[in-house]
Enzyme design. Structure first.
Site, mmCIF file in Angstrom:
data_model
loop_
_atom_site.group_PDB
_atom_site.id
_atom_site.type_symbol
_atom_site.label_atom_id
_atom_site.label_comp_id
_atom_site.label_asym_id
_atom_site.label_seq_id
_atom_site.Cartn_x
_atom_site.Cartn_y
_atom_site.Cartn_z
ATOM 1 N N GLY A 221 114.093 14.737 148.452
ATOM 2 C CA GLY A 221 112.792 15.118 148.990
ATOM 3 C C GLY A 221 112.653 16.600 149.267
ATOM 4 O O GLY A 221 111.766 16.997 150.016
ATOM 5 N N GLU A 262 120.786 13.700 147.910
ATOM 6 C CA GLU A 262 120.542 13.213 146.542
ATOM 7 C C GLU A 262 119.154 13.611 146.064
ATOM 8 O O GLU A 262 118.282 12.766 145.907
ATOM 9 C CB GLU A 262 120.756 11.698 146.479
ATOM 10 N N PRO A 263 118.964 14.908 145.812
ATOM 11 C CA PRO A 263 117.656 15.355 145.330
ATOM 12 C C PRO A 263 117.379 14.974 143.878
ATOM 13 O O PRO A 263 118.308 14.891 143.069
ATOM 14 C CB PRO A 263 117.715 16.879 145.479
ATOM 15 N N GLY A 264 116.126 14.727 143.583
ATOM 16 C CA GLY A 264 115.679 14.542 142.205
ATOM 17 C C GLY A 264 114.802 15.725 141.831
ATOM 18 O O GLY A 264 115.189 16.602 141.060
ATOM 19 N N ARG A 303 101.464 11.909 136.999
ATOM 20 C CA ARG A 303 101.344 12.332 138.396
ATOM 21 C C ARG A 303 99.923 12.782 138.787
ATOM 22 O O ARG A 303 99.447 12.414 139.857
ATOM 23 C CB ARG A 303 102.348 13.437 138.704
ATOM 24 N N TYR A 307 98.404 10.503 141.784
ATOM 25 C CA TYR A 307 98.159 10.996 143.135
ATOM 26 C C TYR A 307 97.617 12.409 143.224
ATOM 27 O O TYR A 307 97.859 13.125 144.179
ATOM 28 C CB TYR A 307 99.372 10.811 144.067
ATOM 29 N N CYS A 336 91.861 6.564 126.216
ATOM 30 C CA CYS A 336 90.499 6.127 126.478
ATOM 31 C C CYS A 336 90.488 5.527 127.870
ATOM 32 O O CYS A 336 90.613 4.305 128.052
ATOM 33 C CB CYS A 336 90.056 5.118 125.423
ATOM 34 N N GLU A 337 90.352 6.421 128.839
ATOM 35 C CA GLU A 337 90.554 6.047 130.235
ATOM 36 C C GLU A 337 90.091 7.262 131.035
ATOM 37 O O GLU A 337 90.668 8.341 130.901
ATOM 38 C CB GLU A 337 92.068 5.766 130.430
ATOM 39 N N TYR A 374 109.737 13.241 137.256
ATOM 40 C CA TYR A 374 108.758 12.150 137.302
ATOM 41 C C TYR A 374 107.658 12.319 136.252
ATOM 42 O O TYR A 374 106.488 12.049 136.496
ATOM 43 C CB TYR A 374 108.168 12.013 138.723
HETATM 44 C C1 LIG Z 1 113.687 9.051 144.537
HETATM 45 C C2 LIG Z 1 114.832 9.116 145.455
HETATM 46 C C3 LIG Z 1 115.446 10.350 145.736
HETATM 47 C C4 LIG Z 1 114.956 11.661 145.201
HETATM 48 O O1 LIG Z 1 113.728 12.048 145.724
HETATM 49 P P1 LIG Z 1 113.103 13.475 145.337
HETATM 50 O O2 LIG Z 1 111.865 13.545 146.144
HETATM 51 O O3 LIG Z 1 112.844 13.467 143.888
HETATM 52 O O4 LIG Z 1 114.108 14.496 145.713
HETATM 53 C C5 LIG Z 1 116.561 10.312 146.532
HETATM 54 N N1 LIG Z 1 117.033 9.159 147.061
HETATM 55 C C6 LIG Z 1 116.461 7.970 146.817
HETATM 56 C C7 LIG Z 1 117.014 6.746 147.402
HETATM 57 C C8 LIG Z 1 115.334 7.916 146.013
HETATM 58 O O5 LIG Z 1 114.759 6.735 145.787
#
Ligand SMILES: *Cc1c(COP(=O)(O)O)cnc(C)c1O
Length: 425
Positions: A221, A262-264, A303, A307, A336-337, A374
């Site tokens: 996050g 655990e960043p994404g 995305r 949102y 087509c949306e 995403y």
């Molecule tokens: C999606 C997710 C993340 C990563 O979130 P980001 O906002 O992309 O950093 C980390 N931990 C868990 C359990 C998730 O589901």
């Protein structure tokens, strides 16, 4: 006006010439830079950093991060399988899932770590691995996140075990003969260091109920600034505030905890771009809009429609130099949306928000930046039967490497069973 981040007009044209459009391009140098920043988080404390692979799941990205020493956060049993297939060692994978996989027993036997996200999942874990060690994902009762769609903590979120039930959970874990060794909370904490400190504090409060816990996982996050008016996370400051919370916990309880994050988004969002072509335009008269139509859309980037997320958009002339002239355009996708728009008002997918761009015409290219997280992994793939776009890695040496082929048109419908269901046949 927005600028290209890691591509150049020449390279954008090269992508189209060699791979066609639409195509996702990822920048190896940006991926490496972000990974190093994450691995430096909260130093000198020991840290396990994982990549939340649902953000962008291509094997090349998983392998790159794995080699640098990042673990993997998987959101489903299928993601575990995909990471294993990419060559990630099972011991580096942690599973936190809304849905307990059917092959849990086998995944655990391989060495994958499991965070139970509900009392029912604790039961499933006990059946799959009696006497085992597990993590517990809690909802600490606090939420942040951009919108209700991305908020993953607080009473409006179904993720994790509600924090006020922790005594019951402690009893359940003991009764089943399990050991809870990790407490996990991913609430999508955003960029504000004080929020991180609060989340860390609330999570550490939960840890106090579990004396065998040695690891605390604060999830991901970390916000990234896609648009000029957004602010990204200062990872150093968040790291400092989390470290202070951990040190206070140690002073108070005598327990030293191992930290996991655990960043994404933070790892990949800025490292990806979607290269599309402008193939048409429309003008809708007085009180209307000027539309640019792309050969991509919600099938590649959902995305904005989902949102009201905003991405930088850059026009690259099909040939020749940049143009001086500009225009205010609503950029739309190829489905087509009516919801397939790439320039919504911030946080409001219902409202069109024309964007000032370089004057554009059919045949130009259009680059959508901030498309690393995403997007390829979370799009309305195959809607309108458009095949999945290819993925390309821009290597640090400047070469372009194909890391996912464009889906063949027949593959879109290839799994259908050609049963003849006419009445009477
Ligand atoms: C999606 C997710 C993340 C990563 O979130 P980001 O906002 O992309 O950093 C980390 N931990 C868990 C359990 C998730 O589901």
């Amino acid at each position: 006006m927005e600028k290209l981040r890691f591509l150049t007009p020449e390279r954008v044209r090269e992508v189209r010439a060699r791979f066609g459009t639409p195509a996702y391009v990822y920048d190896e140098a940006s991926l490496l830079r972000q990974a190093r920043a994450v691995l430096a988080f909260a130093r000198p404390h020991p840290l396990t950093a994982r990549y939340a692979m649902k953000a962008a799941s291509n094997a090349a990205i998983l392998r790159l991060f794995s080699r640098l020493g990042l673990g993997i956060d998987a959101s489903s049993g299928f993601e575990c399988r995909r990471a294993l297939h990419a060559g990630v060692p099972a011991s580096a994978i942690s599973l936190s899932s809304q849905e307990c996989p059917e092959d849990l027993e086998e995944l655990l036997a391989l060495g994958i770590q499991f965070n139970a996200c509900s009392p029912a999942q604790i039961e499933s874990f006990a059946r799959a691995r009696s006497g085992g060690e597990l993590g517990l994902r809690f909802n600490p009762g606090l939420g942040t996140g951009g919108t209700n769609r991305t908020n993953v903590g607080g009473p409006a979120s179904s993720f994790g075990i509600w924090h006020e039930t922790r005594e019951t959970i402690r009893e359940q874990v003991a009764r089943l003969g399990l050991r809870a060794v990790r407490i996990h909370s991913h609430i999508g904490s955003g960029g504000d260091p004080t929020v991180w400190q609060r989340v860390a504090g609330m999570t550490l409060e939960i840890v106090k109920s579990f004396p065998e816990v040695h690891t605390v996982n604060l999830g991901g996050g970390f916000k990234i600034a896609r648009m000029a008016d957004e602010t990204g996370t200062d990872l150093g400051r968040v790291g400092d505030s989390v470290r202070e919370a951990l040190e206070a916990f140690t002073r108070e309880t005598g327990r030293a905890l191992h930290l996991e994050i655990e960043p994404g988004t933070f790892l990949v969002a800025g490292a990806g771009a979607l290269v599309a072509s402008v193939h048409d335009a429309a003008v809708t008269g007085a009180g209307g809009y000027r539309f640019l139509k792309l050969d991509a859309g919600m099938t590649e980037i959902l995305r904005p429609s989902l949102y009201g997320a905003r991405h930088p958009i850059v026009i690259v002339p099909g040939e020749g130099p940049d143009r001086e002239a500009t225009g205010d355009y609503v950029v739309v996708g190829h489905c087509c949306e009516s919801g397939d728009i790439l320039t919504p008002a911030p946080g409001d997918p219902e409202r069109l928000d024309p964007r000032r761009l370089m004057a554009a015409q059919a045949g130009d290219l259009c680059v959508i930046e901030g498309a690393g997280a995403y997007c390829s992994s979370m799009a309305a793939t195959n809607y309108n039967s458009f095949p999945r776009a290819p993925e390309i890695l821009l290597r640090s040496d400047g070469s372009l490497v194909l890391i996912r082929r464009r889906q063949a048109a027949e593959a879109v419908y290839g799994d259908e069973v050609p049963a003849d269901l006419l009445p009477g046949t």
